[in-house]
Scaffold this motif. Structure first.
Motif, PDB file in Angstrom:
ATOM      1  N   GLY A  27       0.771  -1.233   0.000  1.00  0.00           N
ATOM      2  CA  GLY A  27       0.000   0.000   0.000  1.00  0.00           C
ATOM      3  C   GLY A  27       0.801   1.282   0.000  1.00  0.00           C
ATOM      4  N   GLY A  28       2.121   1.186   0.073  1.00  0.00           N
ATOM      5  CA  GLY A  28       2.926   2.403   0.048  1.00  0.00           C
ATOM      6  C   GLY A  28       2.947   3.043  -1.326  1.00  0.00           C
ATOM      7  N   GLY A  29       3.550   4.228  -1.406  1.00  0.00           N
ATOM      8  CA  GLY A  29       3.652   4.897  -2.686  1.00  0.00           C
ATOM      9  C   GLY A  29       3.942   6.362  -2.525  1.00  0.00           C
ATOM     10  N   LEU A  30       3.765   7.077  -3.631  1.00  0.00           N
ATOM     11  CA  LEU A  30       3.981   8.519  -3.664  1.00  0.00           C
ATOM     12  C   LEU A  30       2.637   9.230  -3.633  1.00  0.00           C
ATOM     13  CD1 LEU A  30       5.771  11.056  -4.167  1.00  0.00           C
ATOM     14  CD2 LEU A  30       5.518  10.581  -6.627  1.00  0.00           C
ATOM     15  N   VAL A  31       2.517  10.209  -2.754  1.00  0.00           N
ATOM     16  CA  VAL A  31       1.262  10.944  -2.628  1.00  0.00           C
ATOM     17  C   VAL A  31       1.569  12.406  -2.363  1.00  0.00           C
ATOM     18  CG1 VAL A  31       1.077  10.473  -0.143  1.00  0.00           C
ATOM     19  CG2 VAL A  31      -0.992  10.923  -1.474  1.00  0.00           C
ATOM     20  N   GLN A  32       0.687  13.279  -2.802  1.00  0.00           N
ATOM     21  CA  GLN A  32       0.870  14.708  -2.569  1.00  0.00           C
ATOM     22  C   GLN A  32       0.458  15.069  -1.147  1.00  0.00           C
ATOM     23  OE1 GLN A  32      -1.342  16.761  -5.620  1.00  0.00           O
ATOM     24  NE2 GLN A  32       0.344  16.596  -7.075  1.00  0.00           N
ATOM     25  N   PRO A  33       1.001  16.146  -0.624  1.00  0.00           N
ATOM     26  CA  PRO A  33       0.570  16.606   0.705  1.00  0.00           C
ATOM     27  C   PRO A  33      -0.944  16.794   0.741  1.00  0.00           C
ATOM     28  CG  PRO A  33       2.528  17.783   0.027  1.00  0.00           C
ATOM     29  CD  PRO A  33       2.104  16.966  -1.163  1.00  0.00           C
ATOM     30  N   GLY A  34      -1.542  16.353   1.839  1.00  0.00           N
ATOM     31  CA  GLY A  34      -2.987  16.393   1.988  1.00  0.00           C
ATOM     32  C   GLY A  34      -3.695  15.144   1.492  1.00  0.00           C
ATOM     33  N   GLY A  35      -2.969  14.283   0.819  1.00  0.00           N
ATOM     34  CA  GLY A  35      -3.556  13.062   0.286  1.00  0.00           C
ATOM     35  C   GLY A  35      -3.658  11.952   1.314  1.00  0.00           C
ATOM     36  N   SER A  36      -4.128  10.794   0.846  1.00  0.00           N
ATOM     37  CA  SER A  36      -4.349   9.644   1.732  1.00  0.00           C
ATOM     38  C   SER A  36      -3.736   8.378   1.137  1.00  0.00           C
ATOM     39  CB  SER A  36      -5.845   9.407   1.932  1.00  0.00           C
ATOM     40  OG  SER A  36      -6.466  10.509   2.559  1.00  0.00           O
ATOM     41  N   PHE A  71      -4.165   9.503  11.405  1.00  0.00           N
ATOM     42  CA  PHE A  71      -3.967   8.090  11.103  1.00  0.00           C
ATOM     43  C   PHE A  71      -4.921   7.245  11.931  1.00  0.00           C
ATOM     44  CE2 PHE A  71       0.834   8.135   9.758  1.00  0.00           C
ATOM     45  CZ  PHE A  71       0.554   9.173   8.864  1.00  0.00           C
ATOM     46  N   THR A  72      -5.361   6.133  11.342  1.00  0.00           N
ATOM     47  CA  THR A  72      -6.209   5.186  12.060  1.00  0.00           C
ATOM     48  C   THR A  72      -5.692   3.772  11.824  1.00  0.00           C
ATOM     49  OG1 THR A  72      -8.154   6.602  11.785  1.00  0.00           O
ATOM     50  CG2 THR A  72      -8.534   4.306  12.401  1.00  0.00           C
ATOM     51  N   ILE A  73      -5.423   3.066  12.916  1.00  0.00           N
ATOM     52  CA  ILE A  73      -5.011   1.671  12.812  1.00  0.00           C
ATOM     53  C   ILE A  73      -6.220   0.787  13.109  1.00  0.00           C
ATOM     54  CG2 ILE A  73      -4.253   1.551  15.238  1.00  0.00           C
ATOM     55  CD1 ILE A  73      -1.993  -0.344  14.299  1.00  0.00           C
ATOM     56  N   SER A  74      -6.347  -0.304  12.379  1.00  0.00           N
ATOM     57  CA  SER A  74      -7.461  -1.230  12.589  1.00  0.00           C
ATOM     58  C   SER A  74      -6.996  -2.641  12.233  1.00  0.00           C
ATOM     59  CB  SER A  74      -8.670  -0.826  11.748  1.00  0.00           C
ATOM     60  OG  SER A  74      -8.354  -0.867  10.365  1.00  0.00           O
ATOM     61  N   ARG A  75      -7.762  -3.615  12.702  1.00  0.00           N
ATOM     62  CA  ARG A  75      -7.414  -4.994  12.384  1.00  0.00           C
ATOM     63  C   ARG A  75      -8.662  -5.752  11.959  1.00  0.00           C
ATOM     64  NH1 ARG A  75      -4.143  -7.155  17.234  1.00  0.00           N
ATOM     65  NH2 ARG A  75      -4.497  -9.183  16.274  1.00  0.00           N
ATOM     66  N   ASP A  76      -8.514  -6.593  10.948  1.00  0.00           N
ATOM     67  CA  ASP A  76      -9.601  -7.418  10.441  1.00  0.00           C
ATOM     68  C   ASP A  76      -9.304  -8.854  10.859  1.00  0.00           C
ATOM     69  OD1 ASP A  76     -11.270  -9.063   8.877  1.00  0.00           O
ATOM     70  OD2 ASP A  76     -11.367  -7.570   7.286  1.00  0.00           O
ATOM     71  N   ASN A  77     -10.074  -9.354  11.813  1.00  0.00           N
ATOM     72  CA  ASN A  77      -9.815 -10.681  12.363  1.00  0.00           C
ATOM     73  C   ASN A  77     -10.139 -11.801  11.373  1.00  0.00           C
ATOM     74  OD1 ASN A  77      -8.967  -9.533  14.774  1.00  0.00           O
ATOM     75  ND2 ASN A  77     -11.024  -9.566  15.642  1.00  0.00           N
ATOM     76  N   GLU A  78     -10.969 -11.512  10.401  1.00  0.00           N
ATOM     77  CA  GLU A  78     -11.293 -12.538   9.403  1.00  0.00           C
ATOM     78  C   GLU A  78     -10.168 -12.696   8.385  1.00  0.00           C
ATOM     79  OE1 GLU A  78     -13.921 -14.586   9.388  1.00  0.00           O
ATOM     80  OE2 GLU A  78     -14.466 -13.708  11.324  1.00  0.00           O
ATOM     81  N   LYS A  79      -9.483 -11.605   8.107  1.00  0.00           N
ATOM     82  CA  LYS A  79      -8.443 -11.620   7.081  1.00  0.00           C
ATOM     83  C   LYS A  79      -7.038 -11.667   7.666  1.00  0.00           C
ATOM     84  CE  LYS A  79     -11.221  -9.085   3.692  1.00  0.00           C
ATOM     85  NZ  LYS A  79     -11.306  -7.878   2.816  1.00  0.00           N
ATOM     86  N   ASN A  80      -6.940 -11.666   9.004  1.00  0.00           N
ATOM     87  CA  ASN A  80      -5.614 -11.662   9.648  1.00  0.00           C
ATOM     88  C   ASN A  80      -4.752 -10.521   9.121  1.00  0.00           C
ATOM     89  OD1 ASN A  80      -6.348 -14.031  11.034  1.00  0.00           O
ATOM     90  ND2 ASN A  80      -5.653 -15.288   9.316  1.00  0.00           N
ATOM     91  N   THR A  81      -5.359  -9.359   9.038  1.00  0.00           N
ATOM     92  CA  THR A  81      -4.705  -8.210   8.432  1.00  0.00           C
ATOM     93  C   THR A  81      -4.883  -6.988   9.319  1.00  0.00           C
ATOM     94  OG1 THR A  81      -5.053  -9.082   6.201  1.00  0.00           O
ATOM     95  CG2 THR A  81      -4.620  -6.725   6.393  1.00  0.00           C
ATOM     96  N   VAL A  82      -3.822  -6.200   9.409  1.00  0.00           N
ATOM     97  CA  VAL A  82      -3.894  -4.926  10.120  1.00  0.00           C
ATOM     98  C   VAL A  82      -3.686  -3.810   9.093  1.00  0.00           C
ATOM     99  CG1 VAL A  82      -1.439  -4.931  10.749  1.00  0.00           C
ATOM    100  CG2 VAL A  82      -3.051  -3.581  12.087  1.00  0.00           C
ATOM    101  N   TYR A  83      -4.412  -2.728   9.278  1.00  0.00           N
ATOM    102  CA  TYR A  83      -4.380  -1.613   8.342  1.00  0.00           C
ATOM    103  C   TYR A  83      -3.908  -0.342   9.039  1.00  0.00           C
ATOM    104  CZ  TYR A  83      -7.504  -4.737   5.767  1.00  0.00           C
ATOM    105  OH  TYR A  83      -8.051  -5.823   5.121  1.00  0.00           O
ATOM    106  N   LEU A  84      -3.374   0.561   8.229  1.00  0.00           N
ATOM    107  CA  LEU A  84      -3.081   1.909   8.696  1.00  0.00           C
ATOM    108  C   LEU A  84      -3.630   2.872   7.658  1.00  0.00           C
ATOM    109  CD1 LEU A  84      -1.703   3.559  10.960  1.00  0.00           C
ATOM    110  CD2 LEU A  84       0.297   3.730   9.459  1.00  0.00           C
ATOM    111  N   GLN A  85      -4.735   3.517   8.004  1.00  0.00           N
ATOM    112  CA  GLN A  85      -5.322   4.539   7.137  1.00  0.00           C
ATOM    113  C   GLN A  85      -4.661   5.862   7.465  1.00  0.00           C
ATOM    114  OE1 GLN A  85      -7.698   4.322   4.625  1.00  0.00           O
ATOM    115  NE2 GLN A  85      -7.174   6.471   4.273  1.00  0.00           N
TER     116      GLN A  85
END
Length: 122
Positions: A8-17, A67-81
């Motif tokens: 999910g990484g990459g290049l983004v402009q300031p103010g982006g997500s 930033f918001t961290i969350s975890r999906d127990n069905e997918k065994n995945t943690v996210y960082l929005q």
């Protein structure tokens, strides 16, 4: 053997997500606290967000309310929005799994991913 796989990484402009993802095995995800670290160029790696097995989260002051961290127990995945990104958010972001959120905060991990680059620039 890769235990944590970030994306999910990459290049983004300031103010982006961006949204980072970290996938792992059920055996790790179900018993570990999870967190996201950031290492900016020339600086030490530090925890920006951590989450317990039960979903309780904490954040570094520099990313609170963005930033918001969350975890999906069905997918065994943690996210960082990551919203309202700033140039100072630039760095390599690592996913970590450890015994507790507190220990993640001082850099104690049982597993650490290979990292994904986030660049915030116009």
């Amino acid at each position: 053997q890769v235990q944590l796989v970030e994306s999910g990484g990459g290049l983004v402009q300031p103010g982006g997500s961006l949204r980072l993802s970290c996938a792992t095995s059920r055996s790790i995800f179900s018993i570990k606290a999870m967190g996201w670290y950031r290492q900016a160029p020339g600086k030490q790696r530090g925890l920006v967000a951590g989450i317990t097995k039960d979903g309780s989260a904490n954040y570094a002051d520099s990313v609170k309310d963005r930033f918001t961290i969350s975890r999906d127990n069905e997918k065994n995945t943690v996210y960082l929005q990551m919203n309202n990104l700033k140039p100072e958010d630039t760095g390599v972001y690592y996913c970590g799994a450890g015994p507790s959120r507190k220990l993640l905060g001082i850099g104690v991990t049982d597993y650490l991913g290979q990292g994904t680059q986030v660049t915030v620039s116009s």
